[in-house]
Design an enzyme around this catalytic site. Sequence first.
Site, PDB file in Angstrom:
ATOM      1  N   GLU B  57     -11.024  -2.760  13.862  1.00 29.51           N
ATOM      2  CA  GLU B  57     -11.532  -2.215  12.608  1.00 29.51           C
ATOM      3  C   GLU B  57     -12.122  -3.363  11.807  1.00 29.51           C
ATOM      4  O   GLU B  57     -11.428  -4.329  11.483  1.00 29.51           O
ATOM      5  CB  GLU B  57     -10.409  -1.587  11.785  1.00 29.51           C
ATOM      6  CG  GLU B  57      -9.851  -0.314  12.382  1.00 29.51           C
ATOM      7  CD  GLU B  57      -8.691   0.233  11.564  1.00 29.51           C
ATOM      8  OE1 GLU B  57      -8.297   1.372  11.842  1.00 29.51           O
ATOM      9  OE2 GLU B  57      -8.177  -0.470  10.682  1.00 29.51           O
ATOM     10  N   ASP B  68      -5.646  -1.033  -1.018  1.00 37.23           N
ATOM     11  CA  ASP B  68      -5.218  -2.266  -0.356  1.00 37.23           C
ATOM     12  C   ASP B  68      -4.271  -3.090  -1.207  1.00 37.23           C
ATOM     13  O   ASP B  68      -4.416  -3.182  -2.423  1.00 37.23           O
ATOM     14  CB  ASP B  68      -6.446  -3.111   0.011  1.00 37.23           C
ATOM     15  CG  ASP B  68      -7.177  -2.541   1.211  1.00 37.23           C
ATOM     16  OD1 ASP B  68      -6.542  -2.424   2.277  1.00 37.23           O
ATOM     17  OD2 ASP B  68      -8.350  -2.172   1.069  1.00 37.23           O
ATOM     18  N   TYR B 182      -5.623   8.500  11.898  1.00 38.67           N
ATOM     19  CA  TYR B 182      -4.920   7.298  11.434  1.00 38.67           C
ATOM     20  C   TYR B 182      -3.811   7.764  10.505  1.00 38.67           C
ATOM     21  O   TYR B 182      -4.077   8.324   9.454  1.00 38.67           O
ATOM     22  CB  TYR B 182      -5.920   6.408  10.683  1.00 38.67           C
ATOM     23  CG  TYR B 182      -5.415   5.051  10.230  1.00 38.67           C
ATOM     24  CD1 TYR B 182      -4.207   4.890   9.580  1.00 38.67           C
ATOM     25  CD2 TYR B 182      -6.186   3.912  10.446  1.00 38.67           C
ATOM     26  CE1 TYR B 182      -3.763   3.647   9.163  1.00 38.67           C
ATOM     27  CE2 TYR B 182      -5.760   2.655  10.023  1.00 38.67           C
ATOM     28  CZ  TYR B 182      -4.544   2.544   9.374  1.00 38.67           C
ATOM     29  OH  TYR B 182      -4.117   1.311   8.952  1.00 38.67           O
TER      30      TYR B 182
END
Lengths: 405, 288
Positions: B57, B68, B182
Site C-alpha cells: 500500500e 492516522d 480491509y
Amino acid sequence: MSATTQLGPDTGGRFGPYGGRYVPETLMAPLEELEHAFAEASADPAFQHELAALLRDFAGRPTPLQYAARLTERLGGPRIYLKREDLLHTGAHKINNCLGQGLLAVRMGKRRVIAETGAGQHGVATATVAARLGLSCTIYMGTQDMERQRLNVFRMQLLGAEVVGVDAGSRTLKDAINEAMRDWVTHVETTHYLLGSVLGAHPYPLIVREFQRVIGREARQQILAMEGRLPDVLLACVGGGSNAIGLFYEFLNDVTVQMVGVEAGGCGTALGEHAARLAASQGFTGARPGVLQGTYTYVLQNPHGQIATTHSVSAGLDYPAVGPEHAWLAEQGRVEYTAVRDEEAIEAARLLARTEGIIPALEAAHAVAELIQRAPKMRREQVVLLNLSGRGDKDMEILAHSLGR
Amino acid sequence: MRVVGEVSQTRIARRFAELAERSELGLVAYITAGDPTLETTEQIVLALEQAGADIVELGVPFSDPIADGPTIQRASERALRSGTTLAGVLELVRRLRQKSDLPLVLFSYFNPVLQMGVERFAEQAAAAGADGVLLTDLTPEEAAPVRPVLRAYGLDTIFLAAPTSTPERLKRLAESSTGFLYLISRTGVTGARELLPAELPALIRRVRQATTLPLAVGFGISQPGHVSVLGGLADAAVVGSALVEELERAATAEAAIAAIAERVRVLKAAARHGMSQRTPARPAAQEL
C-alpha cells in the site's frame, strides 16, 4: 434573490451539492446513532422543555436586541440593531449549541464529551456545559491559539476540563479538529464529539444550525416588535458559520431581507494570508470545492488538494473551510459573502467600544467592520441587524497591543 | 477454502488466490510515498517485495490525515515537505511497474483524488500500473459516483470495515469492495500497539459472515506474534506504522531500507509458519 431559497439538508446530509459524510468507517455508526438521537429528541417535548429551561435559567436567554443609538448616529446611515449574544453565559453564542448537544450526549448515555476550540469560546462553553451536566470533558486546542487566547485556557481548566494542546500543522482550529476526530474514532463507545460549528459530517451541520436557530427566532420577533417591520440587512461573521446561520435561517424566505456573511480577510489576498472561502470576488485566492473533515464545501487548498494554512487575527475565524450550507446559500445567491482585514476588525472593535460601551470579540468585530463600510451607502430609514456573537474579554491582549499600550 | 481469483484478473486477486492455494497468510506492507523522498520509496518497495511482502500500500500523503496516528502523520508531513504530490506518486508507480509485478494499492484520503479529478486519476493510476485504491474517508455511500469510474479502469476498490460497522454496513462494504476487504482491528487511528484486541477473533468471524472476499486485518499489527495469531483467522495482515517507525529510527536511507526489509522478512516468516497454516492438523515439517 427568490422566494424559494432551497433549504437543506436532504437525507444524505446534502445542501445542494455540498455537505455529505466523508469519514472513516469507524465513525459511520456513531454518526447514524447521533442522527437518530437528534431526530427523537427534536420530537420529544420533555427534551425541548429541558433545553428551553437551561437556555433561559443557565445561559440567559432571550438575549436583548439593542438599538445602537450612538453607533447609528456616528455612521450616519441606517438604524442599527445589535443582537446581544455576547451577553450570554460564557460570552458567546456557542453555549446555545453546547447545551443542546450536551443534553443529546446524556440522552445517548455518553458520559464524556470532547471538543475542538479556536478562540476558546466553544471550548469554554463545552467545559461549562460538561460541568453543569456532570460529564467529563477534553478540549483540543492548537498551541498557537493557546498562546493568543490564554485566558480561555485557564477558564476551561477551572471548569474541570482537560485542555490538550495540538502542535501540528498551523497549530490552530483545523488541527484541533483533526485531533478531536482521532480521539472520537478511538473512544466512540463512551464519547460524544461536541462539534462547535456548522461543519463536519452530517448530521452536525444540521444539528448545530437547529440549536443556533434560537438567535434568529428571537431576533425576528424582537425587530418586528421594535420597528414594526423586518430588517433590510442582516450581518454576521462567518468562520464555520454557526452564528450566521443561526441568525439567517429564520429570514431565508423573507425576500426583502438581504444577508451578508463576513469572513476573515486576514493580512492579504494570497493563499495563506486570509481565511476567505466565499469572498473570491474580492480577490482572495485559493478556495475551491473539496473535502475536509467530513464535508464537501469550499476549502482553501493548494492545486494538489493539500489544505492551506490560513491567517486571521481572530482565532475563531481562522479556518480553511466554511459550513456546507453557506456554500449552498452563496451558490444560490441568497447570502452575500465578503471579507474584512485584520486591522479593519480591530478598528471596528475600538469604535464599538467607544460609541456603545461594548467590547466585541474580534470575530464579531469583523461584522461590525463590514457595517462601517456599508452604512454610509445606506439610507437613514433602513434597518440593519447585526449579530454581536461574542464579547471581547478574551481578545484584550491583542486589542491592548493595538492601543500601543 | 473460498474461491478467489477466478472471476477477476487483477494482480490483487491473483495474489490472494496463490496465497489461498498455499494456505498462507498474506502480508500487506504500507509505506508513505515520498517519506523522505520518492526515490527512497522506490527502493523500499523493491526491498519489500524481496523480503516477501505480498501487496504494498503506497500512502499518498494528505495534509489532514484524520484516521492516522502520530507515526503516519509525521511521515505525511515529511513527504509533503519533500514536495510529494499525487501525480508524483503515480509516476513512482509507473517506474515500479517496469521492475516489479507486485500488487500496488494507492492509499489516501479523498481530497487529493477529487482535486486531480476522479476520471483523470483513475485513467492515470490504471495506466501507471496501480491495482487498487483505498480512500480512508470515502464510505461506500459517498463513493457511489466514484466507484464505477475506478472499476471501469480495472482498479480494485477497497473499503475499510470497522468494529463499529453494523451487519447492514458490513454487507454494503463487502458489496462495494473488490480485491479484498480491509478490516480495522480496533476503534482508533493507525499505529503500532503491543496487543491485539481480545475481541478480534469474534470480529473477524462476524465479518466473514458478510463476505467471501479475502480479508486483510490492519491497525496495530507490528509483531510476529500478531501475525501468527491472524494466521488461522484472516487472509492477510497489514503492517504500516511499524515500518514507518523503522524508517524514522534509521540514520540513513540504506539503513532504513535494510531495517524495513528485515522487519517484513520476520513478519512474513511468522505468516508462513507459526500458527498461520490454514489446516492446523497439517504437520509443520510439510510446510518446509
